[in-house]
Design a protein around this motif. Structure first.
Motif, PDB file in Angstrom:
ATOM      1  N   VAL A   1       7.971  -2.849  -8.226  1.00 39.66           N
ATOM      2  CA  VAL A   1       8.178  -1.636  -7.421  1.00 39.66           C
ATOM      3  C   VAL A   1       9.667  -1.331  -7.295  1.00 39.66           C
ATOM      4  CG1 VAL A   1       7.918  -0.639  -5.112  1.00 39.66           C
ATOM      5  CG2 VAL A   1       5.992  -1.836  -6.190  1.00 39.66           C
TER       6      VAL A   1
ATOM      7  N   ILE B   1       4.715   5.952  -6.584  1.00 41.09           N
ATOM      8  CA  ILE B   1       4.343   4.546  -6.802  1.00 41.09           C
ATOM      9  C   ILE B   1       3.314   4.169  -5.738  1.00 41.09           C
ATOM     10  CG2 ILE B   1       5.140   2.155  -6.883  1.00 41.09           C
ATOM     11  CD1 ILE B   1       7.982   3.307  -7.461  1.00 41.09           C
TER      12      ILE B   1
ATOM     13  N   VAL C   1       0.771   0.923  -4.567  1.00 45.78           N
ATOM     14  CA  VAL C   1       0.414  -0.489  -4.713  1.00 45.78           C
ATOM     15  C   VAL C   1      -0.968  -0.683  -4.114  1.00 45.78           C
ATOM     16  CG1 VAL C   1       1.003  -2.871  -4.111  1.00 45.78           C
ATOM     17  CG2 VAL C   1       2.823  -1.221  -4.650  1.00 45.78           C
TER      18      VAL C   1
ATOM     19  N   VAL D   1       6.639  -3.321   0.136  1.00 46.37           N
ATOM     20  CA  VAL D   1       6.718  -2.260  -0.872  1.00 46.37           C
ATOM     21  C   VAL D   1       6.894  -0.878  -0.244  1.00 46.37           C
ATOM     22  CG1 VAL D   1       5.521  -3.598  -2.650  1.00 46.37           C
ATOM     23  CG2 VAL D   1       4.199  -2.054  -1.169  1.00 46.37           C
TER      24      VAL D   1
ATOM     25  N   ALA E   1       7.205   2.929  -1.815  1.00 46.23           N
ATOM     26  CA  ALA E   1       5.857   2.998  -2.383  1.00 46.23           C
ATOM     27  C   ALA E   1       4.844   3.312  -1.296  1.00 46.23           C
ATOM     28  CB  ALA E   1       5.490   1.665  -3.049  1.00 46.23           C
TER      29      ALA E   1
ATOM     30  N   THR F   1       0.733   2.533  -0.199  1.00 43.20           N
ATOM     31  CA  THR F   1      -0.233   1.468  -0.437  1.00 43.20           C
ATOM     32  C   THR F   1      -1.638   1.981  -0.175  1.00 43.20           C
ATOM     33  OG1 THR F   1       0.020   0.645   1.822  1.00 43.20           O
ATOM     34  CG2 THR F   1       1.389  -0.398   0.125  1.00 43.20           C
TER      35      THR F   1
END
Length: 136
Positions: free
Chosen positions: A92, A104, A106, A117, A122, A124
């Motif tokens: 990341v 991005i 995750v 992250v 990012a 999630t």
């Protein structure tokens, strides 16, 4: 413009595999292989071009060898040298440094990893989101 960018989905394979009590602990490499095979169809099921990175750790790393497996074509598999979480954070961080506007995501339910992250920009999402897309 963010919408023109190829999205990145980073999969915490241990967390996704471990999210269902289906006997994965008896064959961690086999469970990882099954996940990788199903992930080969993920990009086709999403609404934008997406790069998929899967991080394997521990015994699950035996799911991949030096040979190219056509089932896993299109996936980038990272075999963590140490902690899988640390490898995910590294992926990341590198992607965010390369392009701070790239979306991005995750896939993990691990709260500590989510915090790490998200601090890098990012988003999630939990394993259920992924499993719903690859198990149909």
């Amino acid at each position: 413009m963010v919408d023109d960018k190829i999205a990145l989905v980073v999969v915490d394979a241990a967390n996704v595999v471990g999210s269902r009590p289906d006997g994965w602990w008896r064959d961690r490499a086999g469970a990882a292989r099954q996940l990788l095979a199903k992930l080969g169809t993920l990009e086709q099921r999403l609404d934008r071009p997406t790069e998929v990175v899967v991080v394997l750790e521990g015994a699950a790393k035996a799911a991949v060898t030096g040979e190219t497996n056509p089932e896993f074509e299109g996936l980038h598999v990272v075999s963590a040298v140490g902690s899988g979480d640390d490898a995910i954070v590294d992926v990341v961080a590198a992607a965010a440094e390369e392009d701070g506007d790239r979306p991005i995501t995750v896939v993990t339910a691990d709260r500590e990893l989510r915090d790490r992250v998200e601090a890098l920009g990012a988003t999630t999402i939990g394993p259920r989101w992924l499993l719903d897309r690859i198990n149909t």
